[in-house]
Design an enzyme around this catalytic site. Structure first.
Site, PDB file in Angstrom:
ATOM      1  N   SER A 151       0.860  -1.186   0.000  1.00 36.94           N
ATOM      2  CA  SER A 151       0.000   0.000   0.000  1.00 36.94           C
ATOM      3  C   SER A 151       0.891   1.228   0.000  1.00 36.94           C
ATOM      4  CB  SER A 151      -0.877   0.007   1.259  1.00 36.94           C
ATOM      5  OG  SER A 151      -1.483   1.267   1.448  1.00 36.94           O
ATOM      6  N   TYR A 165      -1.560  -0.797  10.349  1.00 41.61           N
ATOM      7  CA  TYR A 165      -1.596  -0.992   8.901  1.00 41.61           C
ATOM      8  C   TYR A 165      -0.315  -0.487   8.241  1.00 41.61           C
ATOM      9  CZ  TYR A 165      -3.544  -1.140   4.179  1.00 41.61           C
ATOM     10  OH  TYR A 165      -3.774  -1.417   2.855  1.00 41.61           O
TER      11      TYR A 165
END
Length: 264
Positions: A151, A165
């Site tokens: 990501s 995350y």
């Protein structure tokens, strides 16, 4: 290979592709793209009904599909998933690890177990699947393609409770780079696709026209040179590239599918 026939470099017809998280947003993109390109698919997901739906869609398009209603959350599950590909189709040529999760919470409000669950889903499971696929690909002796999902948050922080995350995706980047170095001599390439926000069931609200969506979107788009959010097809080209011979000289790379978000 003749450069007068460049499209042949992207030919994956007949290759066996294992996709985890196949019922998720990125996993469904991977399934559709590789099915459409002629791969034989092993689709894995924990949601049996959603798995059956995407598997049925791929079969309707002419793809051979083996379904595995399993999450890659143990060593045995990961080894078994690769073994099922060999049993069904005789090989594992491509691995796409599209499974993962996120839990958003400020650090002072996040339980340690929650942090560890995100790290396990995004990091440990990627490592276990890459390990299982590497063993099979080495045994085949014909190289292979491993594609992990990172990501933009592996590179950039986020103010809204993304410590787990961001840390997990930074770790996926580290695995990608380390395995790219380790497996380079074997003919196995390891790369990651790192999207920013793209259209999915989880992000559909950001594409809406209510005041909140407009405000959030405007703030985000101020950082995106392309001036829009991502669409599923923006992930298709990078995935096919990293799954095919076209990327044979590329390994250990993080490919940002982000409209320029991480460039500025």
């Amino acid at each position: 290979m003749s450069l007068m026939n460049p499209l042949s470099m992207f030919d994956v017809k007949g290759k066996v592709a294992v996709i985890t998280g196949a019922s998720g947003a990125f996993g469904m993109v991977a399934a559709r793209v590789l099915a459409g390109a002629g791969c034989r698919l092993v689709l894995a997901a924990g949601n049996a009904s959603a798995l059956a739906e995407i598997a049925g869609e791929c079969r309707a398009g002419g793809a051979e599909v083996h379904e595995a209603n399993v999450r890659p959350d143990t060593e045995a599950a990961c080894e078994g998933l690769i073994a099922s590909a060999v049993e069904a189709f005789g090989a594992c040529d491509i691995l796409v690890v599209a499974s993962g999760m996120n839990t958003v919470a400020k650090i002072d409000e996040m339980a340690p177990d929650t942090f560890l669950s995100v790290m396990d889903a995004n990091v440990t499971q990627s490592w276990l699947m890459a390990r299982a696929a590497t063993r099979q690909m080495k045994a085949q002796g014909t190289g292979g393609k491993i594609v992990l999902v990172s990501s933009a948050r592996g590179l950039l922080g986020h103010p809204a409770g993304y410590t787990a995350y961001c840390a997990s995706k930074a770790a996926v980047d580290g695995i990608t780079k380390a395995l790219g170095c380790e497996l380079g001599p074997t003919g196995i390439t390891v790369n990651a696709i790192a999207p920013t926000v793209f259209r999915s069931p989880l992000t559909a609200w950001m594409f809406g026209e209510d005041d909140n969506a407009r405000t959030v979107r405007a703030g985000f788009l101020a950082r995106v040179p392309k001036g829009r959010l991502g669409e599923p097809e923006d992930l298709a080209g990078p995935l096919l590239f990293l799954s095919s011979k076209a990327s044979d000289f590329y390994t250990g790379h993080i490919l940002y599918a982000d409209g320029g978000y991480t460039a500025g």
